[in-house]
Design an enzyme around this catalytic site. Structure first.
Site, PDB file in Angstrom:
ATOM      1  N   HIS A 169     -16.791 -69.731  31.116  1.00 45.17           N
ATOM      2  CA  HIS A 169     -16.003 -70.799  30.511  1.00 45.17           C
ATOM      3  C   HIS A 169     -15.863 -70.319  29.106  1.00 45.17           C
ATOM      4  O   HIS A 169     -16.477 -69.217  28.602  1.00 45.17           O
ATOM      5  CB  HIS A 169     -16.548 -71.947  30.343  1.00 45.17           C
ATOM      6  N   CYS A 254     -22.057 -77.776  26.652  1.00 47.84           N
ATOM      7  CA  CYS A 254     -21.523 -78.086  28.151  1.00 47.84           C
ATOM      8  C   CYS A 254     -22.374 -79.643  28.505  1.00 47.84           C
ATOM      9  O   CYS A 254     -21.933 -80.249  29.350  1.00 47.84           O
ATOM     10  CB  CYS A 254     -22.246 -77.324  29.155  1.00 47.84           C
TER      11      CYS A 254
END
Length: 264
Positions: A169, A254
């Site tokens: 990501h 996250c």
């Protein structure tokens, strides 16, 4: 890391780890064994660290059948009063969004959704100062970025797609300090020139910071040289051990969704 609101962050969404955590997806690293009991303690340590800094945490309902569901950031992108329910790029993660949507709907957010054929993971979205950068090349596609741009237009956000090939990501590669400086571990950043102000850090996990308000940041405990660099720039650093989540390509960003301008 949305700084569109002037009020200090006081709430964050979190989600307990699934008992199937060890089955979580890995893409850019080799799989290694997960200690579930340690992971549960580390998750609680993360939540406790937020509480110690004056944050209220709101638990999204558990998703025990979704191994990666603890990474709640991927399920929803919150900007101002808009909550965009994502459409994860990995099919196994698509069921994770249901609980996240319930949580933000209960808080009074204006709900938008990424629809097929668009895909978008929240971990690909870096927000700062009215600009939204979105990583392209992994779990998020061009159509997902187009829809996000459309959904955030009412919030006066500028949404920009950036190349991503070296990590899972975008926020596995870069995050932003409170002054807007983007920090990254250069070997994993496709193009540091995307950002006007870029600071290279000496450790991979030093690239991941959560803004706690004011000059306070949260980061992983295994990047001491990066922490010292941030302290030398005047930041107050809180560290947490998240080693079990790093084995699944997770990082401090996250594990929560930081809320600004929370309607309720």
């Amino acid at each position: 890391m949305d700084t569109t609101e002037t009020t200090e962050v006081t709430k964050a969404l979190v989600r307990r780890p699934s008992p199937r955590l060890a089955e979580g997806l890995v893409t850019h690293i080799e799989r290694s064994a997960i200690d579930l009991e340690l992971a549960e303690r580390q998750w609680q340590g993360y939540v406790d660290a937020l509480h110690s800094q004056g944050w209220e945490t709101i638990e999204v309902e558990p998703a025990p059948d979704c191994p990666d569901s603890v990474f709640v950031e991927d399920a929803v992108v919150v900007y101002g009063r808009t909550a965009v329910i994502t459409r994860p790029g990995a099919d196994a993660r698509k069921p994770e969004t249901e609980g996240a949507e319930k949580a933000v709907a209960a808080l009074g957010y204006d709900i938008k959704r990424i629809e097929a054929p668009g895909t978008l993971d929240g971990g690909d979205v870096l927000k700062f100062g009215g600009t939204v950068w979105v990583g392209l090349g992994g779990r998020t596609n061009e159509e997902g970025v187009r829809q996000l741009r459309e959904h955030l237009a009412a919030e006066a956000a500028e949404t920009i797609g950036v190349p991503l090939t070296k990590v899972l990501h975008l926020k596995s590669a870069v995050t932003a300090l409170p002054d807007g400086t983007v920090v990254g571990y250069e070997p994993l950043v496709d193009d540091p020139g995307v950002w006007d102000s870029f600071l290279a850090v000496p450790e991979e996990s030093g690239a991941h910071v959560v803004l706690l308000g004011g000059n306070r940041i949260l980061m992983a405990a295994d990047a001491p040289r990066s922490a010292e660099l941030f302290r030398s720039r005047g930041y107050e650093v809180t560290t947490v051990d998240i080693s079990e989540y790093e084995k699944l390509e997770g990082c401090v960003t996250c594990l929560s969704v930081r809320l600004r301008g929370c309607p309720s």
